[in-house]
Each structure stands twice: as C-alpha cells, then as structure tokens.
Scaffold this motif. Sequence first.
Motif, PDB file in Angstrom:
ATOM      1  N   PHE A 164      -1.565   2.257  12.316  1.00  0.00           N
ATOM      2  CA  PHE A 164      -2.444   2.425  11.165  1.00  0.00           C
ATOM      3  C   PHE A 164      -2.271   1.275  10.181  1.00  0.00           C
ATOM      4  O   PHE A 164      -3.243   0.832   9.556  1.00  0.00           O
ATOM      5  N   SER A 165      -1.061   0.764  10.043  1.00  0.00           N
ATOM      6  CA  SER A 165      -0.824  -0.371   9.140  1.00  0.00           C
ATOM      7  C   SER A 165      -1.614  -1.594   9.572  1.00  0.00           C
ATOM      8  O   SER A 165      -2.126  -2.350   8.728  1.00  0.00           O
ATOM      9  N   ARG A 214       0.840  -1.208   0.000  1.00  0.00           N
ATOM     10  CA  ARG A 214       0.000   0.000   0.000  1.00  0.00           C
ATOM     11  C   ARG A 214       0.873   1.255   0.000  1.00  0.00           C
ATOM     12  O   ARG A 214       0.544   2.245  -0.653  1.00  0.00           O
ATOM     13  N   LYS A 215       1.984   1.217   0.722  1.00  0.00           N
ATOM     14  CA  LYS A 215       2.892   2.362   0.782  1.00  0.00           C
ATOM     15  C   LYS A 215       3.556   2.606  -0.576  1.00  0.00           C
ATOM     16  O   LYS A 215       3.761   3.756  -0.984  1.00  0.00           O
ATOM     17  N   ALA A 216       3.883   1.535  -1.268  1.00  0.00           N
ATOM     18  CA  ALA A 216       4.488   1.684  -2.595  1.00  0.00           C
ATOM     19  C   ALA A 216       3.507   2.324  -3.574  1.00  0.00           C
ATOM     20  O   ALA A 216       3.898   3.123  -4.428  1.00  0.00           O
ATOM     21  N   ALA A 217       2.225   1.986  -3.420  1.00  0.00           N
ATOM     22  CA  ALA A 217       1.206   2.542  -4.308  1.00  0.00           C
ATOM     23  C   ALA A 217       0.840   3.971  -3.940  1.00  0.00           C
ATOM     24  O   ALA A 217       0.538   4.792  -4.810  1.00  0.00           O
ATOM     25  N   LYS A 218       0.863   4.266  -2.631  1.00  0.00           N
ATOM     26  CA  LYS A 218       0.491   5.608  -2.147  1.00  0.00           C
ATOM     27  C   LYS A 218       1.532   6.052  -1.111  1.00  0.00           C
ATOM     28  O   LYS A 218       1.349   5.863   0.094  1.00  0.00           O
ATOM     29  N   PRO A 219       2.627   6.648  -1.558  1.00  0.00           N
ATOM     30  CA  PRO A 219       3.731   7.007  -0.654  1.00  0.00           C
ATOM     31  C   PRO A 219       3.342   7.976   0.463  1.00  0.00           C
ATOM     32  O   PRO A 219       4.038   8.058   1.481  1.00  0.00           O
ATOM     33  N   ALA A 220       2.249   8.702   0.301  1.00  0.00           N
ATOM     34  CA  ALA A 220       1.860   9.685   1.324  1.00  0.00           C
ATOM     35  C   ALA A 220       1.267   9.037   2.568  1.00  0.00           C
ATOM     36  O   ALA A 220       1.082   9.699   3.589  1.00  0.00           O
ATOM     37  N   LEU A 221       0.946   7.759   2.521  1.00  0.00           N
ATOM     38  CA  LEU A 221       0.370   7.090   3.689  1.00  0.00           C
ATOM     39  C   LEU A 221       1.356   7.128   4.855  1.00  0.00           C
ATOM     40  O   LEU A 221       2.567   6.973   4.674  1.00  0.00           O
ATOM     41  N   LEU A 270      -9.276  15.922   0.783  1.00  0.00           N
ATOM     42  CA  LEU A 270     -10.464  15.729  -0.041  1.00  0.00           C
ATOM     43  C   LEU A 270     -10.242  16.249  -1.461  1.00  0.00           C
ATOM     44  O   LEU A 270      -9.501  17.207  -1.677  1.00  0.00           O
ATOM     45  N   ALA A 271     -10.928  15.596  -2.414  1.00  0.00           N
ATOM     46  CA  ALA A 271     -10.840  16.016  -3.807  1.00  0.00           C
ATOM     47  C   ALA A 271     -12.011  16.899  -4.206  1.00  0.00           C
ATOM     48  O   ALA A 271     -12.018  17.471  -5.297  1.00  0.00           O
ATOM     49  N   GLY A 272     -13.008  17.027  -3.334  1.00  0.00           N
ATOM     50  CA  GLY A 272     -14.173  17.845  -3.637  1.00  0.00           C
ATOM     51  C   GLY A 272     -15.329  17.484  -2.731  1.00  0.00           C
ATOM     52  O   GLY A 272     -15.163  16.734  -1.752  1.00  0.00           O
ATOM     53  N   PHE A 273     -16.508  18.010  -3.055  1.00  0.00           N
ATOM     54  CA  PHE A 273     -17.693  17.823  -2.219  1.00  0.00           C
ATOM     55  C   PHE A 273     -18.912  17.589  -3.103  1.00  0.00           C
ATOM     56  O   PHE A 273     -18.964  18.040  -4.246  1.00  0.00           O
ATOM     57  N   VAL A 274     -19.892  16.866  -2.546  1.00  0.00           N
ATOM     58  CA  VAL A 274     -21.139  16.637  -3.268  1.00  0.00           C
ATOM     59  C   VAL A 274     -22.298  16.841  -2.306  1.00  0.00           C
ATOM     60  O   VAL A 274     -22.160  16.649  -1.092  1.00  0.00           O
ATOM     61  N   THR A 279      -5.112   9.290  -0.655  1.00  0.00           N
ATOM     62  CA  THR A 279      -5.570   8.728   0.616  1.00  0.00           C
ATOM     63  C   THR A 279      -5.845   7.236   0.475  1.00  0.00           C
ATOM     64  O   THR A 279      -5.957   6.695  -0.628  1.00  0.00           O
ATOM     65  N   ALA A 280      -5.988   6.569   1.636  1.00  0.00           N
ATOM     66  CA  ALA A 280      -6.255   5.130   1.624  1.00  0.00           C
ATOM     67  C   ALA A 280      -7.629   4.814   1.060  1.00  0.00           C
ATOM     68  O   ALA A 280      -7.857   3.707   0.570  1.00  0.00           O
TER      69      ALA A 280
END
Length: 234
Positions: free
Chosen positions: A73-74, A39-46, A204-208, A114-115
């Motif tokens: 968290f892991s 998961r860390k390799a796919a999303k380094p910000a985790l 967040l990427a946005g809101f609905v 994000t996860a």
Amino acid sequence: MPEAFTLTRLTRLDARLVPHDWAWARDNAAAIAAHWAARKAAKPALFDGRVLLSCACTVTEGACRIDLFEVAFSEFLAFREGGSPDPAVANAFAAVVPWSRDGAVVLGVMGQETANAGQVYFPCGTPDRSDIRRDGQVDLEGSATREFREETGLSVPLGAPSEWLLVSGEGQHAFLHPVHMPEEAAGLIARMEEHRAAQAEPELAGFVATRSRADLDADRMPGFVRAYLNTVYR
C-alpha cells in the motif's frame, strides 16, 4: 464528462493476477519509504497491507480484460500521490453505485483518519489479496459488493442486473456497478448512518445524495465520480 476520462459500457469483465516487475517502485524505494513515514506520522491508522494495481487493461467490443499485480500500500500511495508517474500502471478498483428509488445517487464522505480524508465518492476500496481466487482470477464484483456492505451495512438486491461501466483516466480504471435500491435516498442514508454509528472505527464520516450536476463538488469529488455523474445527469 471531464475530457481526461472515457466511459465504456462493458459486456464482460475478466480480471486476473499476473506477475509484474515494477521497476518504478524498485527504483524509487527510498522516496517511497520517506513518503510513507511522513503519511504514517500524519495518520497513524494507515496500514501498509498488500493491494492490487493494474499493469494492462484492454477492451474489445465491450469485453474487458485487466491484469493486476500485487504491491505494498505504501508503494501504491506514493505512486498515486506522486501523480501516477508510470503510465503502464493504473489504480484499478470496483464500486457499487447506489441509486435510490427517488432518483438520487448516494456517496460516502471519507473519514479524517483515511488516506483520502474528506473526499466524496462511491463506497469502494482498492482490491487486495482477499479478492484473489484459487484459479488466479480477481473477483472485482465481489470486491465491490464487500466494500459496499462493509461501509454501508447494505447488500446489493438479489437479481440486480450485472451492469458495468469502465471509467478510465488520470491513472485510474474505475469499474462502476450501478444498482437500483428499493428505498428513497433519505431511508438509505438513515440505514447507512445507523450502520456507521455502530462501527468502532468507521471508514466513512457520512453520506451525501446527489440529484443533478448542481450537486457535483469539484473540490471533493474525484474526477471519475464527476465523469460518471456528468453522463447520467442532464
């Protein structure tokens, strides 16, 4: 409401930190480490910080008592993405549910780093060490309002009723705090977007905005969100 979930109105919420020997995490340490590496390799910000999970939750005549314990968290991520294999442990969190003046519920869209990328739910986060008080109590209400403020830039209006709903199912205890905001949905989202644009690394990427069951998205909205919205939209 999805059959896997129950919804309970609460008159009291008592959350406390307890010691807990989590045998599942100990017995699956190697698998957890491998899962985290992928998961860390796919999303380094985790970030592998410390979070709180539930090892007991009871409700008696509207009064809820929940016991929480500290994990990495892991460990939490491997547990959740592995289908919550230990039935004695649950993902517990609190969230403000913002209702607009014109009757919409506003939700956030999780960012790609994000996860939970792409999922749509109420601004919230897993409780962590900052939510633990000196007396060992866990401030779930404070966790909800802090996450709401951090992710939207908005505060819960002063004097808002302290209403809580517990939505339980699928290895989760979601403590929802519906709050009626003084603005219409368009105004709320505009202010939220202004706050998001000013953040260096927005979560967040946005809101609905949702207004009816027709707006529910089974592919992107977790079960607890759909369970709640199914009860408020007729």
